[in-house]
Design a protein around this motif. Sequence first.
Motif, PDB file in Angstrom:
ATOM      1  N   ALA A   1     -31.911  11.704 -51.739  1.00 60.90           N
ATOM      2  CA  ALA A   1     -33.156  11.731 -50.974  1.00 60.90           C
ATOM      3  C   ALA A   1     -34.347  11.863 -51.919  1.00 60.90           C
ATOM      4  O   ALA A   1     -34.210  12.147 -53.114  1.00 60.90           O
ATOM      5  CB  ALA A   1     -33.132  12.900 -49.987  1.00 60.90           C
ATOM      6  N   GLY A   2     -35.529  11.646 -51.348  1.00 63.42           N
ATOM      7  CA  GLY A   2     -36.744  11.760 -52.144  1.00 63.42           C
ATOM      8  C   GLY A   2     -37.928  12.161 -51.283  1.00 63.42           C
ATOM      9  O   GLY A   2     -37.847  12.198 -50.046  1.00 63.42           O
ATOM     10  N   LEU A   3     -39.014  12.468 -51.948  1.00 68.93           N
ATOM     11  CA  LEU A   3     -40.264  12.823 -51.283  1.00 68.93           C
ATOM     12  C   LEU A   3     -41.311  11.757 -51.552  1.00 68.93           C
ATOM     13  O   LEU A   3     -41.385  11.206 -52.656  1.00 68.93           O
ATOM     14  CB  LEU A   3     -40.797  14.160 -51.815  1.00 68.93           C
ATOM     15  CG  LEU A   3     -39.970  15.424 -51.558  1.00 68.93           C
ATOM     16  CD1 LEU A   3     -40.541  16.577 -52.372  1.00 68.93           C
ATOM     17  CD2 LEU A   3     -39.973  15.763 -50.072  1.00 68.93           C
TER      18      LEU A   3
ATOM     19  N   VAL B   1     -44.223  18.734 -43.632  1.00 69.86           N
ATOM     20  CA  VAL B   1     -43.517  17.520 -44.043  1.00 69.86           C
ATOM     21  C   VAL B   1     -43.236  16.669 -42.812  1.00 69.86           C
ATOM     22  O   VAL B   1     -43.062  17.185 -41.699  1.00 69.86           O
ATOM     23  CB  VAL B   1     -42.198  17.837 -44.782  1.00 69.86           C
ATOM     24  CG1 VAL B   1     -42.446  18.679 -46.011  1.00 69.86           C
ATOM     25  CG2 VAL B   1     -41.195  18.514 -43.861  1.00 69.86           C
ATOM     26  N   SER B   2     -43.178  15.362 -43.011  1.00 68.18           N
ATOM     27  CA  SER B   2     -42.844  14.432 -41.925  1.00 68.18           C
ATOM     28  C   SER B   2     -41.495  13.794 -42.206  1.00 68.18           C
ATOM     29  O   SER B   2     -41.157  13.518 -43.371  1.00 68.18           O
ATOM     30  CB  SER B   2     -43.924  13.359 -41.792  1.00 68.18           C
ATOM     31  OG  SER B   2     -44.112  12.665 -43.013  1.00 68.18           O
ATOM     32  N   VAL B   3     -40.713  13.567 -41.153  1.00 66.42           N
ATOM     33  CA  VAL B   3     -39.368  13.006 -41.301  1.00 66.42           C
ATOM     34  C   VAL B   3     -39.054  12.102 -40.112  1.00 66.42           C
ATOM     35  O   VAL B   3     -39.716  12.151 -39.075  1.00 66.42           O
ATOM     36  CB  VAL B   3     -38.285  14.115 -41.370  1.00 66.42           C
ATOM     37  CG1 VAL B   3     -38.482  15.007 -42.579  1.00 66.42           C
ATOM     38  CG2 VAL B   3     -38.282  14.941 -40.093  1.00 66.42           C
TER      39      VAL B   3
ATOM     40  N   SER C   1     -43.403  13.506 -47.209  1.00 67.18           N
ATOM     41  CA  SER C   1     -42.455  12.929 -46.259  1.00 67.18           C
ATOM     42  C   SER C   1     -41.104  12.836 -46.948  1.00 67.18           C
ATOM     43  O   SER C   1     -41.013  12.434 -48.118  1.00 67.18           O
ATOM     44  CB  SER C   1     -42.920  11.534 -45.816  1.00 67.18           C
ATOM     45  OG  SER C   1     -42.013  10.983 -44.884  1.00 67.18           O
ATOM     46  N   ILE C   2     -40.055  13.217 -46.246  1.00 67.66           N
ATOM     47  CA  ILE C   2     -38.703  13.168 -46.807  1.00 67.66           C
ATOM     48  C   ILE C   2     -37.990  11.938 -46.273  1.00 67.66           C
ATOM     49  O   ILE C   2     -37.966  11.684 -45.069  1.00 67.66           O
ATOM     50  CB  ILE C   2     -37.890  14.425 -46.428  1.00 67.66           C
ATOM     51  CG1 ILE C   2     -38.597  15.695 -46.917  1.00 67.66           C
ATOM     52  CG2 ILE C   2     -36.484  14.352 -47.036  1.00 67.66           C
ATOM     53  CD1 ILE C   2     -37.908  16.982 -46.470  1.00 67.66           C
ATOM     54  N   THR C   3     -37.390  11.157 -47.197  1.00 64.98           N
ATOM     55  CA  THR C   3     -36.611   9.986 -46.801  1.00 64.98           C
ATOM     56  C   THR C   3     -35.643   9.668 -47.937  1.00 64.98           C
ATOM     57  O   THR C   3     -35.507  10.431 -48.898  1.00 64.98           O
ATOM     58  CB  THR C   3     -37.527   8.786 -46.486  1.00 64.98           C
ATOM     59  OG1 THR C   3     -36.728   7.713 -45.969  1.00 64.98           O
ATOM     60  CG2 THR C   3     -38.296   8.323 -47.700  1.00 64.98           C
ATOM     61  N   ASP C   4     -34.921   8.542 -47.861  1.00 68.56           N
ATOM     62  CA  ASP C   4     -34.020   8.147 -48.947  1.00 68.56           C
ATOM     63  C   ASP C   4     -34.840   7.834 -50.195  1.00 68.56           C
ATOM     64  O   ASP C   4     -35.906   7.215 -50.113  1.00 68.56           O
ATOM     65  CB  ASP C   4     -33.201   6.919 -48.558  1.00 68.56           C
ATOM     66  CG  ASP C   4     -32.163   7.228 -47.487  1.00 68.56           C
ATOM     67  OD1 ASP C   4     -31.869   8.412 -47.281  1.00 68.56           O
ATOM     68  OD2 ASP C   4     -31.669   6.280 -46.864  1.00 68.56           O
ATOM     69  N   TYR C   5     -34.319   8.219 -51.347  1.00 70.57           N
ATOM     70  CA  TYR C   5     -35.050   7.998 -52.587  1.00 70.57           C
ATOM     71  C   TYR C   5     -35.338   6.513 -52.819  1.00 70.57           C
ATOM     72  O   TYR C   5     -36.420   6.150 -53.293  1.00 70.57           O
ATOM     73  CB  TYR C   5     -34.275   8.562 -53.781  1.00 70.57           C
ATOM     74  CG  TYR C   5     -34.960   8.274 -55.094  1.00 70.57           C
ATOM     75  CD1 TYR C   5     -36.141   8.926 -55.442  1.00 70.57           C
ATOM     76  CD2 TYR C   5     -34.449   7.322 -55.981  1.00 70.57           C
ATOM     77  CE1 TYR C   5     -36.798   8.647 -56.630  1.00 70.57           C
ATOM     78  CE2 TYR C   5     -35.094   7.039 -57.171  1.00 70.57           C
ATOM     79  CZ  TYR C   5     -36.258   7.700 -57.490  1.00 70.57           C
ATOM     80  OH  TYR C   5     -36.909   7.414 -58.658  1.00 70.57           O
TER      81      TYR C   5
ATOM     82  N   SER D   1     -30.632  12.360 -41.650  1.00 71.37           N
ATOM     83  CA  SER D   1     -30.316  13.241 -42.770  1.00 71.37           C
ATOM     84  C   SER D   1     -31.571  13.876 -43.353  1.00 71.37           C
ATOM     85  O   SER D   1     -31.523  15.001 -43.877  1.00 71.37           O
ATOM     86  CB  SER D   1     -29.582  12.449 -43.858  1.00 71.37           C
ATOM     87  OG  SER D   1     -30.370  11.354 -44.298  1.00 71.37           O
ATOM     88  N   SER D   2     -32.709  13.183 -43.244  1.00 74.52           N
ATOM     89  CA  SER D   2     -33.964  13.740 -43.760  1.00 74.52           C
ATOM     90  C   SER D   2     -34.387  14.965 -42.958  1.00 74.52           C
ATOM     91  O   SER D   2     -34.888  15.953 -43.520  1.00 74.52           O
ATOM     92  CB  SER D   2     -35.073  12.682 -43.714  1.00 74.52           C
ATOM     93  OG  SER D   2     -34.746  11.594 -44.544  1.00 74.52           O
ATOM     94  N   LEU D   3     -34.189  14.917 -41.649  1.00 74.00           N
ATOM     95  CA  LEU D   3     -34.498  16.067 -40.807  1.00 74.00           C
ATOM     96  C   LEU D   3     -33.603  17.246 -41.179  1.00 74.00           C
ATOM     97  O   LEU D   3     -34.063  18.395 -41.275  1.00 74.00           O
ATOM     98  CB  LEU D   3     -34.318  15.723 -39.327  1.00 74.00           C
ATOM     99  CG  LEU D   3     -34.450  16.890 -38.342  1.00 74.00           C
ATOM    100  CD1 LEU D   3     -35.825  17.543 -38.449  1.00 74.00           C
ATOM    101  CD2 LEU D   3     -34.186  16.418 -36.912  1.00 74.00           C
ATOM    102  N   ALA D   4     -32.329  16.972 -41.421  1.00 73.13           N
ATOM    103  CA  ALA D   4     -31.404  18.039 -41.802  1.00 73.13           C
ATOM    104  C   ALA D   4     -31.842  18.698 -43.107  1.00 73.13           C
ATOM    105  O   ALA D   4     -31.774  19.931 -43.252  1.00 73.13           O
ATOM    106  CB  ALA D   4     -29.991  17.482 -41.934  1.00 73.13           C
TER     107      ALA D   4
END
Length: 316
Positions: free
Chosen positions: A162-164, A185-187, A235-239, A192-195
């Motif tokens: 994951a990445g920011l 943070v937004s997700v 924001s958190i998501t896949d890198y 998986s980002s919410l977790a």
Amino acid sequence: MNTRIRTLLAAAALLAAATACGAEPLDSGAEAERSAAPVVLDQAPAEDKAAGVINAITPDEALAAKVPARLKTDGLKVVSSLGYPPMEFYGSDGKTAIGLDPSLTRAIARKLGVKVAITDEEFNSQIPGVLTGRYDFVISSMTDNAERQGKVSFVDYVRAGAGLLVKKGNPAGISGPDDLCGKTVSVVDNGSSLALAEQYDADCEKAGKGAVSILKFPGDQEALLQVGGGRAQASITDYVVTTYKAADPKLGVEAIALEGTESLWGIGMKPDDKELIDSVKGALDALIRSGEYGKVLKAWNLEKLAVESATVNGGK
């Protein structure tokens, strides 16, 4: 002796002499030339960011000699899901597969000296397509885990996590999870980002720091807009998604890898297709040793995904 008989006897003598000298039938040389003709390898499309690297790759003779016979005649049949940039997506023509996974697929095919065709399929249809023999392998940002290993064998080709995404210049000074305490943070909801966000929130509260305020949205784009608008600091998501977004100067964001979230992604094949598994592993290792693998990843700005060697079923 009449003329016809003399002519036939002379022709027979000439044929016998030629045979005694080890001569071959006139058409056998042409046939041998056809069978020995090299395969014309596929060229990477111009939109493939690694095209220059890929098109310079030449076959490894030892590996090419050991590929399954069907690949030499039919080429490598590959399945992916072309809707996840920068890993796999359609080029501007709406037909050509580009992205890191197609780039590595073409590199592997050239190293093995075979042609390749990449087909787009819905994610859940990919492993069944491999098991029925419709495809030789699946490469589609697929996590190598114990559950999937019960169906296919993987050659692991990258390690991704994951990445920011933060605003360009990182005004909030965020470098990792600890810096998210007391911030917003937004997700994407229910992913998986919410977790991860919920885990970081719990860690912050346990450490007696400010809680992480979590904003949930249906998709990545909505979550990203919150960073640009200042409503969220990250924001958190896949890198891999963060690097793709950060490469677009219009978005005004930069990517930060979340260390410790990585898992192996694998190329999936039928477990009993040992020759193919060995061939793909051998080709990937050869690309790693030559430096061509690293150059392909760099072309897509994904150097952080690199593995040091190809492993089989290395995921947990």
